[in-house]
Design an enzyme around this catalytic site. Sequence first.
Site, PDB file in Angstrom:
ATOM      1  N   GLY A 138      21.703  22.421  20.174  1.00 49.26           N
ATOM      2  CA  GLY A 138      21.076  21.098  20.030  1.00 49.26           C
ATOM      3  C   GLY A 138      21.958  20.009  20.607  1.00 49.26           C
ATOM      4  O   GLY A 138      22.023  18.899  20.090  1.00 49.26           O
ATOM      5  N   ALA A 139      22.623  20.342  21.713  1.00 56.41           N
ATOM      6  CA  ALA A 139      23.631  19.423  22.275  1.00 56.41           C
ATOM      7  C   ALA A 139      23.056  18.476  23.320  1.00 56.41           C
ATOM      8  O   ALA A 139      23.798  17.747  23.966  1.00 56.41           O
ATOM      9  CB  ALA A 139      24.775  20.230  22.886  1.00 56.41           C
ATOM     10  N   SER A 140      21.733  18.463  23.476  1.00 59.08           N
ATOM     11  CA  SER A 140      21.157  17.636  24.549  1.00 59.08           C
ATOM     12  C   SER A 140      21.057  16.163  24.169  1.00 59.08           C
ATOM     13  O   SER A 140      20.839  15.316  25.021  1.00 59.08           O
ATOM     14  CB  SER A 140      19.772  18.171  24.935  1.00 59.08           C
ATOM     15  N   VAL A 147      16.468  28.186  20.701  1.00 58.72           N
ATOM     16  CA  VAL A 147      17.181  28.952  19.665  1.00 58.72           C
ATOM     17  C   VAL A 147      16.232  29.697  18.726  1.00 58.72           C
ATOM     18  O   VAL A 147      16.668  30.588  17.994  1.00 58.72           O
ATOM     19  CB  VAL A 147      18.157  28.070  18.847  1.00 58.72           C
ATOM     20  N   ASN A 169      23.794  23.160  15.291  1.00 61.06           N
ATOM     21  CA  ASN A 169      23.316  21.801  15.020  1.00 61.06           C
ATOM     22  C   ASN A 169      21.823  21.634  15.309  1.00 61.06           C
ATOM     23  O   ASN A 169      21.202  20.748  14.735  1.00 61.06           O
ATOM     24  CB  ASN A 169      24.147  20.815  15.868  1.00 61.06           C
ATOM     25  N   SER A 179      21.917  19.045   5.662  1.00 61.16           N
ATOM     26  CA  SER A 179      21.330  17.725   5.416  1.00 61.16           C
ATOM     27  C   SER A 179      21.411  17.437   3.923  1.00 61.16           C
ATOM     28  O   SER A 179      21.377  18.354   3.099  1.00 61.16           O
ATOM     29  CB  SER A 179      19.857  17.713   5.840  1.00 61.16           C
ATOM     30  N   TYR A 185      11.857  21.589   5.388  1.00 63.12           N
ATOM     31  CA  TYR A 185      13.163  21.169   5.910  1.00 63.12           C
ATOM     32  C   TYR A 185      14.258  21.332   4.847  1.00 63.12           C
ATOM     33  O   TYR A 185      15.334  21.883   5.106  1.00 63.12           O
ATOM     34  CB  TYR A 185      13.039  19.710   6.354  1.00 63.12           C
ATOM     35  N   ALA A 200      14.199  23.285   2.237  1.00 62.04           N
ATOM     36  CA  ALA A 200      14.417  24.715   1.980  1.00 62.04           C
ATOM     37  C   ALA A 200      15.319  25.310   3.058  1.00 62.04           C
ATOM     38  O   ALA A 200      16.234  26.088   2.767  1.00 62.04           O
ATOM     39  CB  ALA A 200      13.078  25.450   1.934  1.00 62.04           C
ATOM     40  N   LYS A 202      17.562  23.765   4.876  1.00 57.92           N
ATOM     41  CA  LYS A 202      18.924  23.237   4.796  1.00 57.92           C
ATOM     42  C   LYS A 202      19.648  23.725   3.537  1.00 57.92           C
ATOM     43  O   LYS A 202      20.872  23.887   3.539  1.00 57.92           O
ATOM     44  CB  LYS A 202      18.904  21.707   4.861  1.00 57.92           C
TER      45      LYS A 202
HETATM   46  P1  NAI Z   1      17.528  15.267  17.397  1.00 52.74           P
HETATM   47  O1  NAI Z   1      16.074  15.564  17.220  1.00 52.74           O
HETATM   48  O2  NAI Z   1      17.928  13.968  18.015  1.00 52.74           O
HETATM   49  O3  NAI Z   1      18.233  16.439  18.193  1.00 52.74           O
HETATM   50  C1  NAI Z   1      17.995  17.778  17.850  1.00 52.74           C
HETATM   51  C2  NAI Z   1      18.601  18.671  18.893  1.00 52.74           C
HETATM   52  O4  NAI Z   1      18.196  20.016  18.617  1.00 52.74           O
HETATM   53  C3  NAI Z   1      18.105  18.341  20.289  1.00 52.74           C
HETATM   54  O5  NAI Z   1      19.138  18.609  21.209  1.00 52.74           O
HETATM   55  C4  NAI Z   1      16.992  19.344  20.473  1.00 52.74           C
HETATM   56  O6  NAI Z   1      16.714  19.630  21.814  1.00 52.74           O
HETATM   57  C5  NAI Z   1      17.576  20.551  19.762  1.00 52.74           C
HETATM   58  N1  NAI Z   1      16.573  21.553  19.416  1.00 52.74           N
HETATM   59  C6  NAI Z   1      15.519  21.397  18.599  1.00 52.74           C
HETATM   60  N2  NAI Z   1      14.799  22.529  18.584  1.00 52.74           N
HETATM   61  C7  NAI Z   1      15.430  23.411  19.405  1.00 52.74           C
HETATM   62  C8  NAI Z   1      15.173  24.749  19.816  1.00 52.74           C
HETATM   63  N3  NAI Z   1      14.101  25.432  19.379  1.00 52.74           N
HETATM   64  N4  NAI Z   1      16.037  25.335  20.674  1.00 52.74           N
HETATM   65  C9  NAI Z   1      17.112  24.664  21.134  1.00 52.74           C
HETATM   66  N5  NAI Z   1      17.410  23.407  20.785  1.00 52.74           N
HETATM   67  C10 NAI Z   1      16.569  22.794  19.935  1.00 52.74           C
HETATM   68  O7  NAI Z   1      18.156  15.435  15.944  1.00 52.74           O
HETATM   69  P2  NAI Z   1      19.514  14.884  15.319  1.00 52.74           P
HETATM   70  O8  NAI Z   1      19.156  13.737  14.460  1.00 52.74           O
HETATM   71  O9  NAI Z   1      20.572  14.750  16.340  1.00 52.74           O
HETATM   72  O10 NAI Z   1      19.845  16.106  14.335  1.00 52.74           O
HETATM   73  C11 NAI Z   1      20.813  17.104  14.599  1.00 52.74           C
HETATM   74  C12 NAI Z   1      20.993  17.934  13.345  1.00 52.74           C
HETATM   75  O11 NAI Z   1      21.380  17.088  12.267  1.00 52.74           O
HETATM   76  C13 NAI Z   1      19.728  18.657  12.897  1.00 52.74           C
HETATM   77  O12 NAI Z   1      20.066  19.933  12.402  1.00 52.74           O
HETATM   78  C14 NAI Z   1      19.203  17.782  11.792  1.00 52.74           C
HETATM   79  O13 NAI Z   1      18.428  18.505  10.873  1.00 52.74           O
HETATM   80  C15 NAI Z   1      20.510  17.289  11.177  1.00 52.74           C
HETATM   81  N6  NAI Z   1      20.368  16.069  10.413  1.00 52.74           N
HETATM   82  C16 NAI Z   1      20.025  14.886  11.011  1.00 52.74           C
HETATM   83  C17 NAI Z   1      19.931  13.735  10.235  1.00 52.74           C
HETATM   84  C18 NAI Z   1      19.587  12.406  10.815  1.00 52.74           C
HETATM   85  O14 NAI Z   1      19.473  11.445  10.026  1.00 52.74           O
HETATM   86  N7  NAI Z   1      19.428  12.250  12.106  1.00 52.74           N
HETATM   87  C19 NAI Z   1      20.141  13.773   8.784  1.00 52.74           C
HETATM   88  C20 NAI Z   1      20.503  15.059   8.272  1.00 52.74           C
HETATM   89  C21 NAI Z   1      20.613  16.135   9.070  1.00 52.74           C
END
Ligand code: NAI
Length: 250
Positions: free
Chosen positions: A14-16, A66, A92, A144, A157, A159, A161
């Site tokens: 999820g590094a994009s 993933v 991530n 989370s 979600y 569940a 986490k």
């Molecule tokens: P985001 O939606 O901005 O980024 C998510 C990343 O995961 C993106 O790079 C996306 O391309 C990648 N991704 C999603 N599905 C994928 C798949 N099937 N295969 C490969 N890559 C995939 O989300 P954010 O906010 O950066 O979240 C990152 C992590 O932090 C997540 O696990 C999220 O649940 C967690 N999180 C985020 C919070 C927030 O307030 N933004 C709060 C608590 C947890």
Amino acid sequence: MSETNPQRVAIVTGASRGIGAEIAVSLAGQGRHVVLVARDEAKLESVSRRIADEHDGASSIHPCDVSRTEALEQAVEQVASEHGRLDILVNNAGISRDNLMLRMTDEEFDEVIAVNLRAVFVACRTALRPMMRGQWGRIINVGSVSGLVGNAGQANYAASKAGLIGLTRSLAKEMARKNITANVVAPGFIETDMTEVLPDAVKEAALQVTPLRRFGRGREIAAAVAYLASDDAGYTTGQVLTVDGGMTMV
Ligand code: NAI
């Protein structure tokens, strides 16, 4: 934090964008070679360029969904064989498909579990062999606060986490004697694309229950991950490091 020679190799899923991109930049700043994993090749390339610009750092990209078990296994195996090692794995990548439980479909439940939990299991399982060969490993799973205290509209979600914590602690116990640590970083409300789309009322409600009265930034999560990935974090395993502006305090 100490740097090591030869260079440690890290995978960040999820590094994009969002938190994952900040984690990748931060690990590169520690001198790691970072392999960026997500589905969108162009976005991964732009994060890779940012790493080169900001840190003169080395990174590579590996586009992968993933939730596709075989593709994820292949990605992890390929990184380990290309570099001859794999030291750090940051799971991530995550999605949300919010709905009230009464209306939540099986698909909404399964989709979230596939990305947020099953993919973490698959990536960890595949990473263990190269980490065991190297007699050193750091696994950091991004959870989370929803997984700690629940959240209305997020049964799937939360569940996933919460499950991540049980998975990580079991892994920490299994791998402790192999010098491989496993920990969770649990963010609160962080400003990213995932939270950008939420209604203003939801954002305001989150702010009201956050003692620091602001949303977090991706780099504040990245700093916690970078600590847990460091050589000096070797005595910390099976923990949940919550970075939430004081929202939960459990
Ligand atoms: P985001 O939606 O901005 O980024 C998510 C990343 O995961 C993106 O790079 C996306 O391309 C990648 N991704 C999603 N599905 C994928 C798949 N099937 N295969 C490969 N890559 C995939 O989300 P954010 O906010 O950066 O979240 C990152 C992590 O932090 C997540 O696990 C999220 O649940 C967690 N999180 C985020 C919070 C927030 O307030 N933004 C709060 C608590 C947890």
